[in-house]
Motif scaffolding. Structure first.
Motif, short mmCIF file in Angstrom:
data_model
loop_
_atom_site.label_atom_id
_atom_site.label_comp_id
_atom_site.label_asym_id
_atom_site.label_seq_id
_atom_site.Cartn_x
_atom_site.Cartn_y
_atom_site.Cartn_z
N UNK A 188 -3.76 5.35 -10.73
CA UNK A 188 -2.78 5.02 -11.77
C UNK A 188 -1.76 6.15 -11.93
N UNK A 189 -2.20 7.40 -11.72
CA UNK A 189 -1.29 8.54 -11.83
C UNK A 189 -0.18 8.51 -10.79
N UNK A 190 -0.46 7.83 -9.69
CA UNK A 190 0.50 7.84 -8.58
C UNK A 190 1.53 6.72 -8.71
N UNK A 191 1.38 5.89 -9.70
CA UNK A 191 2.30 4.76 -9.87
C UNK A 191 3.74 5.26 -10.02
N UNK A 192 4.65 4.62 -9.27
CA UNK A 192 6.06 4.96 -9.37
C UNK A 192 6.53 6.03 -8.39
N UNK A 193 5.60 6.69 -7.70
CA UNK A 193 5.99 7.70 -6.72
C UNK A 193 6.39 7.02 -5.41
N UNK A 194 7.29 7.62 -4.65
CA UNK A 194 7.66 7.03 -3.36
C UNK A 194 6.49 7.02 -2.40
N UNK A 195 6.47 6.04 -1.51
CA UNK A 195 5.38 5.91 -0.55
C UNK A 195 5.95 6.03 0.86
#
Length: 299
Positions: A188-195
């Motif tokens: 959930x912490x990684x939501x919104x980060x580029x992949x």
């Protein structure tokens, strides 16, 4: 002969491993040179410093679980021929403020990357080269971005794995102490980060640097170019690491050494300390020297 190993994790640095190999090769009667290599993870700065020179600097920053820790970085001097624009660059390793040596327990739910942001701000450099790997954090760079709202200088980020964002949790979090029931929270912490390739490196610090506008660069080819790796003129190149596995040819320095030797038509020996040496970490230097001596005597 050319000794071009990377580090043997928990046993020898790349520089020490190369020197041990050269000692053995020469003991076996061969002419030998040392050129330690790295793939952008921890230990990369020392490899660059050996090849290019530079000055170490120190600063005290926030440790991942509180308190402080000393972290060093390297300033590379201006070079007569500098095709990679490294002169004046500050080389920062994420493992310095965020590595396993900085904590007395593993707790990725609470470990913060804040210290890396503090380290970067302390460099006051005109260019940055950030080496990712070896961190105890899985916060997607949230702690770092508390103090580093924007990059202070043009920044290249070296990655030793091409993992996508979710791999920061699904593949690597367990070795940092995460329990399966904590995975959803960490994801959930990684939501919104580029992949994309490399986003999952170092607890998703790859993604955090992408979000700040940094350029992600595969570490092994970059480092080999920077140190001037050229197998031509040698009849044998020796490389290896602590454990050769499927990742060796997927972003690791020894795999890149083997690839370039094949292209140049130069014989290359690849060792795996785990499989080829019986002595373990306490005898790694002796085993590596003996391995080099045996190669030299065998021709």
């Amino acid at each position: 002969m050319l000794a071009a190993p990377t580090s043997l994790k928990g046993a020898l640095s790349a520089v020490d491993a190369a020197e041990a190999l050269v000692e053995g090769l020469r003991r076996g009667g061969a002419e030998a040179d040392a050129l330690p290599v790295a793939d952008g993870g921890d230990g990369t700065a020392a490899v660059l410093q050996r090849a290019l020179g530079g000055e170490w600097q120190m600063v005290r920053v926030t440790a991942p679980l509180g308190g402080t820790v000393e972290a060093r970085w390297l300033i590379i001097p201006n070079q007569p021929s500098d095709t990679l624009s490294l002169g004046g660059t500050a080389v920062v390793e994420s493992a310095q403020p965020l590595g396993f040596h900085t904590v007395d327990r593993l707790d990725p739910v609470h470990a913060s990357s804040r210290g890396l942001g503090e380290l970067i701000l302390a460099t006051h450099a005109s260019r940055l080269l950030v080496c990712l790997g070896g961190t105890v954090t899985v916060d997607g760079g949230a702690g770092m971005r508390e103090v580093l709202r924007e990059l202070p200088a043009p920044t290249r980020v070296l990655i030793d794995v091409l993992s996508p964002l979710r791999d920061a949790v699904l593949v690597f979090a367990e070795q940092k102490g995460a329990l399966p029931e904590q995975f959803d929270n960490l994801l959930e912490r990684l939501r919104g980060l580029p992949d994309g390739p490399g986003a999952g490196a170092a607890g998703a610090l790859g993604a955090a640097f992408q979000a700040l506008g940094a350029e992600l660069v595969p570490g092994a080819p970059f480092v080999l170019d920077a140190v001037g790796f050229d197998p031509s003129g040698y009849d044998l190149v020796v490389t290896g690491e602590g454990a050769v596995d499927e990742t060796t040819f997927n972003g690791k320095a020894p795999g890149e050494v083997v690839r370039r030797c094949r292209e140049a038509g130069v014989r290359c020996e690849l060792f795996s300390a785990r499989d080829d040496f019986a002595g373990g970490p306490s005898r790694a230097r002796e085993d590596l020297a003996a391995y080099g001596e045996g190669l030299a005597r065998a021709g």
